[in-house]
Design an enzyme around this catalytic site. Structure first.
Site, short mmCIF file in Angstrom:
data_model
loop_
_atom_site.label_atom_id
_atom_site.label_comp_id
_atom_site.label_asym_id
_atom_site.label_seq_id
_atom_site.Cartn_x
_atom_site.Cartn_y
_atom_site.Cartn_z
N CYS A 2 0.86 -1.18 0.00
CA CYS A 2 0.00 0.00 0.00
C CYS A 2 0.89 1.23 0.00
CB CYS A 2 -0.90 0.03 1.24
SG CYS A 2 -2.02 -1.38 1.36
N LEU A 50 -4.01 -1.29 -1.74
CA LEU A 50 -4.07 -2.48 -2.59
C LEU A 50 -4.69 -3.56 -1.72
CD1 LEU A 50 -3.29 -3.92 -5.27
CD2 LEU A 50 -1.22 -4.66 -4.12
N ASN A 75 2.09 -0.31 5.95
CA ASN A 75 2.26 -0.96 4.67
C ASN A 75 3.06 -2.23 4.94
OD1 ASN A 75 2.86 -1.69 2.01
ND2 ASN A 75 4.53 -0.21 1.84
N GLY A 76 2.49 -3.37 4.63
CA GLY A 76 3.24 -4.60 4.85
C GLY A 76 2.34 -5.79 5.09
N THR A 338 23.77 -0.01 -11.53
CA THR A 338 23.31 -1.40 -11.64
C THR A 338 21.84 -1.54 -11.25
OG1 THR A 338 23.90 -3.68 -11.12
CG2 THR A 338 24.03 -2.13 -9.31
N ARG A 341 19.84 -0.49 -14.41
CA ARG A 341 19.93 -1.53 -15.44
C ARG A 341 19.00 -2.70 -15.14
NH1 ARG A 341 26.43 -2.37 -15.73
NH2 ARG A 341 27.01 -0.41 -16.74
#
Length: 562
Positions: A2, A50, A75-76, A338, A341
């Site tokens: 969320c 969500l 959130n979790g 990185t 990418r």
């Protein structure tokens, strides 16, 4: 997954400030709510949902009749909320796993609360009775959290930095937005004015320490102790399977990213096995991305056929990948080479999952390379002890790199990520093993992890012993790496003279290559003056590397060379 946002002591009109909360709307596409705090007209919570558990009563901030003075925005996922209920006799009013935070806090205060949560979390807890605000974040920072605190006590908190950088305060913009440290909680006093004052910042868990919540785990005690190889291999299998099992908690469809490397393949194989055991009545969807005939696509195809998943392939074309760079950097809030990418492929496969399927809860293999010494450069470690120290350093910095990538690329498309390799119990056990057991052996990294699953028949042998391939390299062909494709394009976009003067323009973490200059330009466009969010670039150790790609290291051999 969320999006959480909160302000305490705002000088500006809250209806204007709330526009900033909309910057993280992607994290919760199902619903959103803003709620003012009773008695504090300049304090409010914002929440983007969500809906993964409790569709009916899952909105936040969570408040329950028993504790009318407590407000929780989190959130979790808390995997042991049912075990905690059983142990302490908690009476829940909702089906939301996070409700346990209120009960734990009421029972034993913030220290016990943070320490007893088995899961991933970032939360803001307000206690109006005792005039306290608490912030906390899980051990590895799997769930993100940022904050800004001004000298005069205005506090802003958000899942992503983009929800704080445009907040107004007095006559100036708020400047010092920073990530909240993983494995910590902070206590703040709430003044009658709505402003806050920080009291203490406490580290409640280190990755090496066995977590306090082991007593409430589904596997309470390992069947055997000691460090003989057979015992260790058995314990690794038991704890990893347990890590996957507890993460099956969801009311939405489960899927799995599958690159065909060891980590995601192990996750997918164990996940599918456990889904069958508990009679989940839909097939597991697995997702791979790569260019035509890339190593990852070919390997993922083999794994999917072996385990019997409903497999989806996303073909990456160069133009699509290059076009995504700017939106990826905006989502990530970093300019690390990185990380960017590797994020492009993950961002595009997440986009596909959101548009073309109904999978929402997505399993992935993040954290294994750091925990099990999977990076190619671990072959060059001077000693097992130094390799163990490096492994711990990487785990502590995950929130700046791989965990950041995994969260932002999936959250950008409203998906929820689950990472069993970063289970507190599994990681603390693995780190407790003798250093010499954990190093690469016989020229093979992650040797112990591979050996532990050798007789399980979960994966084809060639996948179980497949050498490390960086995600950003594996999605391209063996002839030309993804990083080489990016560099060829960027060479045309950045003038030599600009690179020569890069250190003058960007004195902090100055770009050394055209590629890093290009990423930095885009980052500064969206987040000017925020370069300190990245303390340093991710680079291999013990080797004279000028590029983070595994394919530039001598140990790496492509399939065409073998």
């Amino acid at each position: 997954m969320c999006g959480i946002w909160a302000l305490f002591g705002s000088d500006e009109c809250l209806s204007v400030q709330c526009l900033s909360a909309m910057k993280i709307a992607h994290r919760g596409p199902d619903a959103f709510r803003f709620e003012n705090v009773n008695g504090f007209t300049n304090c409010c919570f914002g929440f983007h949902r969500l809906a993964v558990v409790d569709q009916l009563y899952g909105m936040q901030p969570i408040r329950v009749k028993k504790f009318p003075y407590l407000w929780l925005c989190y959130n979790g996922e808390i995997y042991n909320f049912k075990q905690l209920q059983k142990q302490f006799g908690f009476e829940y009013q909702t089906l939301v796993d996070g409700e346990v935070i209120l009960h734990l806090y009421n029972r034993g205060g913030i220290e016990q609360t943070a320490s007893m949560l088995d899961g991933v979390f970032a939360f803001i807890l307000l206690d109006t009775a005792n005039r306290k605000v608490f912030l906390a974040r899980d051990t590895y920072g799997v769930r993100p959290l940022f904050k800004v605190l001004t000298d005069d006590g205005f506090l802003g908190v958000c899942s992503e930095a983009k929800g704080l950088i445009n907040l107004k305060h007095s006559t100036s913009l708020c400047s010092k937005v920073e990530p909240f440290l993983p494995g910590h909680y902070e206590v703040l006093d709430l003044k009658p004015s709505g402003k806050v004052a920080s009291v203490e910042l406490v580290k409640f868990h280190s990755c090496k320490d066995e977590p306090l919540h082991v007593a409430c785990d589904t596997v309470e005690a390992l069947p055997s102790a000691g460090f003989d190889l057979e015992t260790v291999k058995s314990n690794i299998r038991i704890l990893f399977e347990n890590a996957v099992r507890k993460r099956l908690m969801a009311h939405r469809r489960i899927g799995c990213l599958l690159s065909g490397g060891l980590d995601s393949s192990l996750v997918a194989a164990v996940l599918l096995k456990l889904m069958k055991e508990i009679n989940i009545n839909y097939p597991l969807q697995t997702f791979a991305i790569g260019m035509e005939n890339s190593p990852d696509l070919l390997a993922a195809r083999k794994v999917a056929a072996h385990i019997g998943s409903e497999h989806h392939e996303v073909i990456l074309n160069t133009e699509e990948g290059i076009q995504a760079i700017e939106e990826v950097i905006f989502s990530l809030e970093t300019y690390d080479i990185t990380t960017i990418r590797a994020s492009i492929g993950m961002y595009l496969v997440s986009k596909y999952i959101r548009k073309k399927t109904d999978s929402v809860v997505i399993f992935s293999g993040e954290g294994s390379d750091e925990l099990t010494q999977g990076y190619i450069y671990f072959h060059k470690a001077p000693s097992p002890e130094e390799a163990a120290e490096e492994s711990e350093r990487l785990l502590k910095e995950l929130y700046l790199f791989d965990v950041l990538r995994a969260d932002r690329t999936t959250a950008a498309h409203g998906l929820e990520l689950r990472v069993p390799f970063l289970d507190h119990r599994f990681t603390s056990y693995y780190l407790s093993l003798p250093a010499e057991l954990r190093i690469p052996k016989n020229g093979i990294e992650k040797y112990l992890l591979r050996l532990s699953f050798e007789d399980s028949n979960l994966l084809p042998k060639e996948i179980l012993w497949r050498p490390k391939e960086a995600f950003s390299d594996g999605i391209a062909s063996v002839k030309k790496s993804w990083f080489s494709i990016l560099q060829d394009y960027i060479d045309q976009q950045v003038d030599d003279l600009l690179l020569e003067k890069a250190a003058e323009k960007y004195p902090f973490n100055p770009p050394k290559t055209k590629e890093s200059y290009y990423y930095r330009q885009i980052f500064e466009k969206h987040y000017p003056g925020r370069s300190s969010w990245l303390p340093h670039y991710w680079m291999p150790r013990w080797v004279k590397a000028t590029d983070p790609s595994a394919r530039t290291l001598k140990h790496y051999k492509s399939a065409t060379q073998e």
